[in-house]
Design an enzyme around this catalytic site. Structure first.
Site, PDB file in Angstrom:
ATOM      1  N   HIS A  44      24.011   3.755 -15.083  1.00 24.25           N
ATOM      2  CA  HIS A  44      25.324   4.331 -15.345  1.00 24.25           C
ATOM      3  C   HIS A  44      26.433   3.558 -14.633  1.00 24.25           C
ATOM      4  O   HIS A  44      27.436   4.140 -14.222  1.00 24.25           O
ATOM      5  CB  HIS A  44      25.368   5.822 -14.962  1.00 24.25           C
ATOM      6  CG  HIS A  44      24.750   6.698 -16.018  1.00 24.25           C
ATOM      7  ND1 HIS A  44      25.440   7.097 -17.139  1.00 24.25           N
ATOM      8  CD2 HIS A  44      23.514   7.215 -16.135  1.00 24.25           C
ATOM      9  CE1 HIS A  44      24.643   7.844 -17.900  1.00 24.25           C
ATOM     10  NE2 HIS A  44      23.465   7.918 -17.329  1.00 24.25           N
ATOM     11  N   ASP A  46      27.010   0.190 -15.988  1.00 25.12           N
ATOM     12  CA  ASP A  46      27.374  -0.945 -16.861  1.00 25.12           C
ATOM     13  C   ASP A  46      28.775  -0.740 -17.433  1.00 25.12           C
ATOM     14  O   ASP A  46      29.487  -1.708 -17.701  1.00 25.12           O
ATOM     15  CB  ASP A  46      26.336  -1.206 -17.968  1.00 25.12           C
ATOM     16  CG  ASP A  46      26.060  -0.044 -18.894  1.00 25.12           C
ATOM     17  OD1 ASP A  46      26.451   1.099 -18.567  1.00 25.12           O
ATOM     18  OD2 ASP A  46      25.454  -0.267 -19.970  1.00 25.12           O
ATOM     19  N   GLY A 133      14.261   8.476 -28.192  1.00 22.62           N
ATOM     20  CA  GLY A 133      14.765   9.433 -27.193  1.00 22.62           C
ATOM     21  C   GLY A 133      14.069   9.318 -25.849  1.00 22.62           C
ATOM     22  O   GLY A 133      14.087  10.237 -25.048  1.00 22.62           O
ATOM     23  N   SER A 137      16.176   2.672 -25.122  1.00 27.94           N
ATOM     24  CA  SER A 137      17.173   2.066 -26.004  1.00 27.94           C
ATOM     25  C   SER A 137      16.620   1.593 -27.351  1.00 27.94           C
ATOM     26  O   SER A 137      16.787   0.446 -27.750  1.00 27.94           O
ATOM     27  CB  SER A 137      17.965   0.969 -25.297  1.00 27.94           C
ATOM     28  OG  SER A 137      17.300  -0.215 -25.201  1.00 27.94           O
ATOM     29  N   ASP A 183      22.108  -2.308 -22.804  1.00 28.64           N
ATOM     30  CA  ASP A 183      20.959  -2.245 -23.709  1.00 28.64           C
ATOM     31  C   ASP A 183      20.972  -3.399 -24.705  1.00 28.64           C
ATOM     32  O   ASP A 183      19.960  -4.050 -24.949  1.00 28.64           O
ATOM     33  CB  ASP A 183      20.962  -0.910 -24.468  1.00 28.64           C
ATOM     34  CG  ASP A 183      20.982   0.275 -23.519  1.00 28.64           C
ATOM     35  OD1 ASP A 183      20.754   0.064 -22.316  1.00 28.64           O
ATOM     36  OD2 ASP A 183      21.235   1.401 -23.984  1.00 28.64           O
TER      37      ASP A 183
HETATM   38  C1  GLA Z   1      22.460   4.243 -21.928  1.00 28.19           C
HETATM   39  C2  GLA Z   1      23.623   3.349 -22.362  1.00 28.19           C
HETATM   40  C3  GLA Z   1      23.756   2.156 -21.415  1.00 28.19           C
HETATM   41  C4  GLA Z   1      23.799   2.589 -19.963  1.00 28.19           C
HETATM   42  C5  GLA Z   1      22.662   3.570 -19.648  1.00 28.19           C
HETATM   43  C6  GLA Z   1      22.764   4.142 -18.268  1.00 28.19           C
HETATM   44  O1  GLA Z   1      21.255   3.555 -22.096  1.00 28.19           O
HETATM   45  O2  GLA Z   1      23.427   2.876 -23.670  1.00 28.19           O
HETATM   46  O3  GLA Z   1      24.902   1.415 -21.755  1.00 28.19           O
HETATM   47  O4  GLA Z   1      25.040   3.139 -19.625  1.00 28.19           O
HETATM   48  O5  GLA Z   1      22.619   4.645 -20.584  1.00 28.19           O
HETATM   49  O6  GLA Z   1      22.620   3.153 -17.315  1.00 28.19           O
END
Ligand code: GLA
Length: 396
Positions: A44, A46, A133, A137, A183
């Site tokens: 959290h 990026d 889920g 990603s 991701d």
């Molecule tokens: C999801 C978002 C990413 C990142 C993560 C948490 O995967 O797609 O961009 O913010 O949450 O690190």
């Protein structure tokens, strides 16, 4: 359930090509793959100009395709075979049904915005072994696979960074998740046996060797599904923006702990905790990248534990099931071969990542599964993985 990834890439490819032939009565012209990712640390942040440390994993979205001479893309997903999608390629793509194809429509729109329009029509079959889920990603892997497919179709290669950013925009506009760049960058820039240190301010990705081959990367899917588009993700992002504006800074990278403590009286308690996570996690991620590259696993374990606690208590994106899974690994501890463990990805369910001694990995996975199942009544899905290359096209 403990899963073993033996040959999973080859199996995925074989099934995909067979199904393509069954469905379209011809061999595919193009075959592309894009990997999912697991994030070792840097969660959290990026979207806060931070550093993140993911690696591309041996789980992929693959697409087989062939030009069809029309103005349409006919898309069949083997995960949802009852919901085929047709996308017109001579009009601006819009969010519509079936919803699984929206991020692909978003990728097409990205190419349209780069003046590659209309796209040539094609038939495609999509297959994946990325759990949905699970915080790994799957959505970014689908976007990057679709972008790689379009590149093959057009016979071009766009700049990798622009490709990742195009996919991120597709997620924002066509899935409604205001995600950061991690991701899509991991899926594009992944490298075999390497982790990817991404500087989210300069948007540069650096491959760092995963130094210790006696270390196994274990992913434990709690099988509790998160839904990032339900607003919780956007809400956390909003809190960080509020905090940054109270701090009066342009970038989180210019914020020190001293800055934060002096601004504390001006922030509500919740926003302060969100900010504390960002500042401490940026620091932890840089230290972890250095420690991992040097094989200093003890330091990494502590940083992973601190990261989890910060996500649980300050950022509040963990959940009971993730905490139980992480604690199951912590309880096995260094003596049992666990080097570090934390939640990974967006949170609110999904997976944990654990670094473990290879010799103990099988036993650790069994123990984690048993503890988790006894405490939650849910059978988890646990597997060991390796760092693989980013998106690519395959020979047939
Ligand atoms: C999801 C978002 C990413 C990142 C993560 C948490 O995967 O797609 O961009 O913010 O949450 O690190």
């Amino acid at each position: 359930m403990i899963e073993h990834d033996d040959n999973s890439y080859e199996k995925l490819k074989k099934t995909l090509v067979e199904k393509f032939e069954d469905h379209f009565g011809t061999r595919p012209f193009f075959l592309v793959a894009a990997p999912a990712r697991v994030n070792l640390i840097g969660e959290h942040i990026d979207y806060c100009d931070g550093f993140v440390l993911p690696l591309a994993i041996n789980r992929h979205v693959m697409i087989a395709a062939t030009p069809n001479g029309s103005e349409r893309a006919n898309l069949l997903s083997l995960m949802l075979p009852n919901q085929p999608a047709t996308v017109m390629l001579d009009e601006p793509p819009k969010v519509s049904q079936p919803s699984w194809a929206n991020v692909i429509r978003g990728v097409f729109d990205g190419f349209r915005n780069k003046d590659f329009w209309p796209l040539p029509g094609f038939d495609a079959v999509i297959h994946s072994n990325v759990p949905l889920g699970a915080g790994l990603s799957s959505s970014a892997a689908l976007e990057v696979a679709a972008a790689t497919m379009v590149e093959s179709l057009l016979g071009i290669e766009i700049n990798p960074k622009n490709k990742a950013l195009l996919c991120q925009t597709a997620e924002h506009k066509f899935a409604g998740v205001p995600c950061g760049i991690m991701d899509q960058f991991a899926s594009v820039f992944g490298k075999k046996d390497h982790m990817i240190l991404i500087d989210c301010r300069s948007e540069e990705a650096q491959a760092i060797p995963f130094a210790d081959d006696s270390v196994e990367i274990i992913i434990a899917d709690t099988r509790v599904k998160h839904a990032l588009s339900d607003g919780s993700y956007a809400n956390r992002r909003k809190h960080t923006e509020i905090a940054l504006s109270i701090l009066g800074k342009d970038s989180w990278r210019d914020v020190t702990m001293e800055d934060l403590l002096s601004a504390e009286p001006n922030m509500n308690e919740q926003v302060f905790r969100r900010a504390r996570h960002v500042v401490t996690e940026i620091d932890r991620t840089q230290r972890a990248a250095m420690a991992l590259a040097r094989g200093k696993t003890e330091t990494v374990g502590q940083l992973m534990a601190d990261s989890h606690k910060s996500l649980r208590d300050d950022f509040e994106v963990s959940c009971k099931e993730l905490d139980i899974m992480v604690e199951a690994a912590w309880d096995i501890g260094e003596a049992g071969g666990v080097l570090g463990s934390r939640m990974t990805g967006g949170g609110f369910g999904g997976s944990t990542v654990t670094l473990a001694r290879k010799d103990n990995a099988e036993e650790i996975m069994q123990k984690m599964a048993a503890t988790y199942q006894a405490q939650t009544g849910i059978e988890p899905s646990i597997f060991a993985t390796t760092a693989v290359d980013g998106a690519h096209s395959l020979g047939l």
